[in-house]
Design an enzyme around this catalytic site. Structure first.
Site, short mmCIF file in Angstrom:
data_model
loop_
_atom_site.label_atom_id
_atom_site.label_comp_id
_atom_site.label_asym_id
_atom_site.label_seq_id
_atom_site.Cartn_x
_atom_site.Cartn_y
_atom_site.Cartn_z
N CYS A 380 0.82 -1.22 0.00
CA CYS A 380 0.00 0.00 0.00
C CYS A 380 0.85 1.27 0.00
CB CYS A 380 -0.97 -0.02 1.17
SG CYS A 380 -0.20 0.01 2.82
N HIS A 434 -2.65 1.20 6.85
CA HIS A 434 -3.01 1.11 5.42
C HIS A 434 -3.21 2.51 4.87
CE1 HIS A 434 -4.35 -0.73 1.77
NE2 HIS A 434 -5.52 -0.11 1.79
N HIS A 446 -5.81 1.70 -4.56
CA HIS A 446 -4.89 1.22 -3.52
C HIS A 446 -4.45 -0.21 -3.83
CE1 HIS A 446 -8.11 -1.02 -0.95
NE2 HIS A 446 -8.55 -0.88 -2.19
#
Length: 471
Positions: A380, A434, A446
């Site tokens: 990420c 994240h 993402h």
């Protein structure tokens, strides 16, 4: 007319004999048929002709049937709960895996910081040692010159020369200057020595931090590997469990395994559709709030420009029609755009955000890999780092540090290119695990987690995000 001749008596007797024999044969056949029929029909008792009474289950039998049905329904519900729990467990393992992955990135980031600090501390310590060596040599030269000059006895010689006391005074002044210079050199040497010792201690401490950070990075790597392995094993185990559960459902519900599997997939897909609809609703609400905020900003900017223009006209009247010095209207970035908007107007700049988004879009479909920063696999924070690097913005490969190094904004202030963060503790950005990039319209791009590709989702496809920032 002639009449047919009458038959004789002999002929009549013969004819009567033939007719009698035929009748006997016919009678015998009828009797035979009747006897055969009577032999073929079984003899039924007299009571068989009465209707049978209905079979009425006992109350106990009815109760047992109800219990069996309830038990089957309970087993079906239990298996369905187990399937739902298995899916939830996979989701939790995916989250735990992502947290472990980012923890590893954090450990590597801290190791890099520790290494940089150790390098800087070592450089300072080395420079201090070099300065100390130069000053030590300078003091040594002063001491040697003093010794070669004869020390205190040599200072008495001018008393016995022609110039006498004047020369002594001159030499005393020179000696005082030399002494002062020596004193200054010694003081500088002492200060440098203190700093050199301090820098050496700092360098040693920095090395210890590097060692600690190295150990933490190794431990974090093992934890990430273990989390990835646990998730992978769970995927296999839960797959087997799912198959067995669906087979049990097929038996309990008296349907084929194929139909049971199709039904379970349909139920899960229905749940996903409902979740997607809710996420879309929230995304639309976010888009509406952002649009309302942008409209308010545009109105405020327009009002400010109108005010400035009015002031300019009034100033021009005071100056007898001469145009005043031009002032750029507030909020104008020089190209008629006030810099806002959920339409690609960028984070740092429109061009920068556009470049970052275009880069991220080109990675759609690339698979997730923890610790990866491209070119074909990403985690990420690696994806957001690589995307903003295309816009000339350097971000660390660690979601917590990315949030620390960018401008913090509110959810309703989101613009395309901004970053969205999730944390285990909504009030502590240090627990961020994240990060995604907002692309407008309540949507984001993402790299989700292991087993998933880079993809576009609603900002609310999962749990609500906690923090927001603008590079």
């Amino acid at each position: 007319m002639r009449t047919p001749p009458r038959a004789t008596s002999g002929e009549r007797v013969a004819s009567a004999g033939k007719t009698g024999r035929a009748g006997k044969v016919l009678l015998s056949g009828v009797l035979a048929i009747c006897l055969a029929g009577s032999m073929a029909l079984p003899t039924l008792p007299a009571e068989a002709t009465k209707p049978k009474p209905p079979v009425i289950p006992s109350k106990a039998a009815v109760e047992r049937a109800k219990q069996a049905a309830n038990s089957k329904a309970a087993q079906v519900a239990k298996i369905e709960r187990e399937l739902a729990a298995a899916n939830a467990r996979l989701e939790r393992l995916g989250i735990q895996s992502g947290i472990a992955d980012e923890a590893y990135n954090g450990a590597v980031y801290r190791l890099q910081l520790a290494q940089a600090a150790a390098t800087a501390a070592a450089a300072r310590a080395k420079e201090a040692e070099q300065t100390l060596a130069v000053q030590r040599q300078q003091i040594g030269r002063f001491a040697a010159a003093s010794y070669q000059g004869g020390g205190d006895v040599a200072k008495l010689a001018p008393l016995f020369t022609a110039d006498g006391p004047q020369e002594l005074l001159d030499s005393a002044g020179a000696a005082h200057s030399v002494s002062a210079a020596m004193q200054g050199s010694y003081l500088r040497f002492s200060a440098t020595q203190v700093m050199a010792n301090l820098f050496k201690v700092q360098a040693d401490q920095a090395l210890a931090k590097v060692k600690k950070a190295t150990d933490e990075a190794a431990a974090a790597k093992k934890a990430a590997e273990a989390a990835e392995a646990a998730q992978s094993a769970a995927v296999t185990a839960i797959g087997v469990q799912r198959t067995n559960s669906i087979n049990q459902l097929a038996v309990l519900q008296n349907i084929s395994v194929k139909v049971a599997a199709q039904r379970q997939r349909g139920l899960e897909e229905l749940a996903r559709i409902k979740a997607a609809e809710e996420a879309a609703r929230k995304a639309a609400e976010l888009k509406r709030r952002i649009a309302a905020r942008e409209a308010a900003e545009r109105r405020a900017a327009a009002a400010e420009r109108a005010r400035e223009e009015q002031e300019a006209r009034e100033e021009a009247k005071k100056n007898h029609g001469k145009k005043p010095k031009h002032h750029k209207p507030s909020g104008d970035n020089g190209n008629g755009n006030d810099g806002g908007g959920d339409n690609g107007g960028g984070s740092s700049s429109g061009h920068g955000a556009s470049a970052a988004i275009k880069f991220a879009m080109r990675q759609l479909g690339d698979m997730y890999l923890w610790g990866a920063t491209g070119p074909n696999r990403w985690d990420c924070s690696g994806l957001t780092q690589g995307a903003w690097e295309q816009a000339g913005v350097q971000l660390p490969h660690y979601s917590v540090a990315q949030y620390e190094q960018i401008q913090h904004i509110q959810e309703d202030d989101l613009r395309p290119g901004d970053l969205i963060f999730w944390a285990t503790n909504p009030s502590d950005p240090g627990t961020i695990h994240h990060v995604a990039m907002y692309i407008g319209g309540g949507m984001m791009i993402h790299a989700p987690r292991t087993g998933k590709p880079v993809q576009i989702d609603s900002v609310y496809y999962w749990i609500p995000p906690n923090f927001f920032g603008r590079p």
